[in-house]
Design an enzyme around this catalytic site. Structure first.
Site, PDB file in Angstrom:
ATOM      1  N   HIS A  34       0.680  -1.218  -0.016  1.00  0.00           N
ATOM      2  CA  HIS A  34       0.082  -0.074   0.163  1.00  0.00           C
ATOM      3  C   HIS A  34       0.787   1.107   0.037  1.00  0.00           C
ATOM      4  CE1 HIS A  34      -3.802  -2.206   0.249  1.00  0.00           C
ATOM      5  NE2 HIS A  34      -3.253  -2.694   1.200  1.00  0.00           N
ATOM      6  N   GLU A 135      -5.377 -13.156   5.884  1.00  0.00           N
ATOM      7  CA  GLU A 135      -6.405 -11.827   5.490  1.00  0.00           C
ATOM      8  C   GLU A 135      -7.569 -12.036   4.553  1.00  0.00           C
ATOM      9  OE1 GLU A 135      -4.351  -8.376   4.419  1.00  0.00           O
ATOM     10  OE2 GLU A 135      -3.118  -9.361   2.787  1.00  0.00           O
TER      11      GLU A 135
HETATM   12  C1  3PY Z   1      -4.734  -5.548   7.018  1.00  0.00           C
HETATM   13  O1  3PY Z   1      -4.968  -5.477   8.175  1.00  0.00           O
HETATM   14  O2  3PY Z   1      -5.357  -6.179   6.119  1.00  0.00           O
HETATM   15  C2  3PY Z   1      -3.324  -5.220   6.343  1.00  0.00           C
HETATM   16  O3  3PY Z   1      -2.797  -5.805   5.717  1.00  0.00           O
HETATM   17  C3  3PY Z   1      -2.644  -4.321   7.406  1.00  0.00           C
HETATM   18  O4  3PY Z   1      -1.924  -3.507   6.782  1.00  0.00           O
HETATM   19 MG    MG Z   2      -4.324  -6.353   3.924  1.00  0.00          MG
END
Ligand code: 3PY
Ligand code: MG
Length: 240
Positions: A34, A135
């Site tokens: 990011h 994630e």
């Molecule tokens: C998330 O929390 O998805 C991240 O990748 C943190 O940068």
């Molecule tokens: Mg992330």
């Protein structure tokens, strides 16, 4: 459980990074997903941080062998690989992190030229860390097989994307202490395989929440967070 406290950085300013690297954090993570850290910036940052007292990791932009190799060539102690959708992605990330016979990383490090310590493929394979981000709901479904994948050294929770993927919020995710809840499943998978477990907090209160789940390797804050806290503290002092 000893906590390991890192700082997440997006800046490409090497003077600021050097200050952060001597500020007492256990590690820095440069965000190339990011943040504006591109391959050229990474090279310059790696050279600047070669003698710094704190190791740096790179959060690469994607499951991308070229980026993983470049981050390690620049002297990163390891990579944090985002957007892993399942065990196949985790396997690709792990292979890209190590030289043969353990993986398929290509030879070409700059760290030795800059005074880094790893000089042989065997030493590099020993020292390096491959963190796979959990994630996505796919990574959570596969978390046990991901943790068991050879070459995966740690699971790294991204609470923001994980909560988006699960249709919840970071606050609710972090507050969920159900033993079958997402964070408990990640911690249990890591414990079963004897690998590391970490996560992105980005603020001290979220870092405390991650630690309360048994996640000791935490990105406590960020370069922007430190600046914002500093501005608040200085203006508060003036107003006191
Ligand atoms: C998330 O929390 O998805 C991240 O990748 C943190 O940068
Ligand atoms: Mg992330």
């Amino acid at each position: 459980m000893e906590t390991s406290r890192g700082i997440w950085t997006s800046t490409t300013d090497v003077d600021l990074l050097l200050r952060l690297a001597s500020g007492g954090f256990d590690w820095l993570a440069l965000d190339a997903q990011h943040g504006p850290v591109d391959r050229a910036a990474l090279h310059v940052i790696g050279r600047a941080l070669a003698g710094a007292p704190t190791p740096f990791l790179v959060r690469v932009p994607a499951v991308d062998a070229a980026w993983i190799g470049a981050a390690l060539d620049a002297g990163a102690a390891g990579v944090i690989v985002p957007s892993v959708e399942g065990v196949a992605d985790a396997g690709r990330a792990a292979l890209a992190t190590r030289y043969p016979p353990l993986g398929d990383r290509s030879w070409g490090p700059f760290a030795p030229l800059w005074g880094g310590t790893t000089t042989t493929p065997e030493e590099a394979n020993q020292a390096v860390q491959c963190w796979v981000m959990v994630e996505t709901s796919g990574a959570l479904d596969d978390v046990d097989v991901i943790a068991a994948t050879p070459g995966v050294d740690g699971l790294f929770v991204g609470p923001f994307d994980l909560s988006l993927s699960l249709g919840t919020t970071p606050e609710a995710l972090l507050a969920d202490h159900d033993p079958t809840g997402p964070l408990a499943r990640v911690v249990a998978a890591a414990e079963r395989q004897g690998i590391l477990v970490g996560g992105f907090a980005g603020a001290p209160e979220r870092a405390r929440a991650l630690v309360s789940h048994g996640i000791p390797f935490v990105a406590v804050t960020s370069d922007a967070g430190v600046v914002e806290a500093g501005v608040r503290a200085v203006l508060g002092d003036l107003d006191a």
